[in-house]
Design a protein around this motif. Structure first.
Motif, PDB file in Angstrom:
ATOM      1  N   VAL A 190     -11.070  10.896  -1.149  1.00  0.00           N
ATOM      2  CA  VAL A 190     -10.312   9.712  -0.754  1.00  0.00           C
ATOM      3  C   VAL A 190     -10.836   8.594  -1.636  1.00  0.00           C
ATOM      4  CG1 VAL A 190      -9.690   8.143   1.099  1.00  0.00           C
ATOM      5  CG2 VAL A 190     -10.008  10.592   1.579  1.00  0.00           C
ATOM      6  N   CYS A 204     -10.564   4.822  -3.745  1.00  0.00           N
ATOM      7  CA  CYS A 204     -10.039   3.465  -3.891  1.00  0.00           C
ATOM      8  C   CYS A 204     -10.754   2.866  -5.100  1.00  0.00           C
ATOM      9  CB  CYS A 204     -10.238   2.620  -2.641  1.00  0.00           C
ATOM     10  SG  CYS A 204     -11.947   2.221  -2.267  1.00  0.00           S
ATOM     11  N   ASN A 254      -6.421   5.683  -1.765  1.00  0.00           N
ATOM     12  CA  ASN A 254      -6.458   4.806  -0.604  1.00  0.00           C
ATOM     13  C   ASN A 254      -6.486   3.332  -1.019  1.00  0.00           C
ATOM     14  OD1 ASN A 254      -6.675   4.119   2.110  1.00  0.00           O
ATOM     15  ND2 ASN A 254      -8.886   4.349   2.152  1.00  0.00           N
ATOM     16  N   THR A 284      -1.118   5.808   2.046  1.00  0.00           N
ATOM     17  CA  THR A 284      -2.187   6.785   2.273  1.00  0.00           C
ATOM     18  C   THR A 284      -1.714   7.861   3.242  1.00  0.00           C
ATOM     19  OG1 THR A 284      -3.853   5.081   1.879  1.00  0.00           O
ATOM     20  CG2 THR A 284      -4.582   7.071   3.032  1.00  0.00           C
TER      21      THR A 284
END
Length: 195
Positions: free
Chosen positions: A99, A101, A144, A151
């Motif tokens: 995940v 970002c 994300n 998401t």
């Protein structure tokens, strides 16, 4: 990690032996913030904590995987924060999901979530591989960086793909055949001894 470090567990006792009772909350549980302050400022202490918790976490993960396999689930998600840093477990994973970002957002989110200042957040981030390096290791990446709905759509797409997968059908068939064989053998033994 939480269940393996509950009061009176083996790992809990070892952690107290090495880190002292100053890391405890009033209820006897480990104060994650206090322990985090120690391990993220002292790499040798982080290695010590990992050597205490990782074997216990691995045992618990294996129990949970077996449980969900027997219950017929198609896949199991293991939340392993340092998966790519430890490298050892990746060989047991069919897929790895990161995940992701962007790094500035990672820092801001960590500071907000844990109430950390910039230096403490940077120390925690610095204890991990950079996100870009993790991206290269992952078989799937959930970005994300956007809004929750974006998401969510990515997660649902990945879920559908994993649900449709037949990757472990061979293992289920082998386990079913073994159980049927054991059941048949038990039946024959009971029949033999009862006559």
């Amino acid at each position: 990690m939480f269940s393996v470090v509950q009061p009176r567990s083996k790992a809990h006792q070892q952690i107290l032996q090495h880190f002292g009772t100053g890391i405890l909350l009033e209820n006897g549980e480990i104060n994650r913030e206090a322990l985090g302050n120690i391990i993220f400022s002292q790499p040798e202490k982080r290695r010590l904590l990992n050597s205490i918790t990782h074997p216990e976490i691995l045992k618990e993960m294996l129990k949970q995987i077996l449980k969900y396999f027997v219950l017929g689930n198609r896949y199991v998600i293991l939340d392993i924060p340092l998966l790519f840093e430890t490298r050892g477990l990746t060989r047991f994973m069919k897929y790895t999901v990161l995940v992701y970002c962007d790094p500035p957002a990672q820092r801001v989110r960590l500071m907000r979530r844990n109430g950390l200042d910039a230096a403490a957040a940077d120390a925690r981030i610095g204890a991990q591989l950079p996100l870009e390096e993790k991206r290269q290791w992952a078989t799937h990446v959930i970005d994300n960086s956007g809004d929750r709905e974006s998401t969510r759509r990515q997660v649902l797409r990945l879920h559908a793909r994993l649900e449709d997968s037949l990757d472990f059908l061979w293992a289920r068939l082998a386990a079913g055949a073994a159980l049927a064989g054991l059941g048949g053998l038990l039946f024959l033994l009971l029949r033999h001894f009862s006559s």
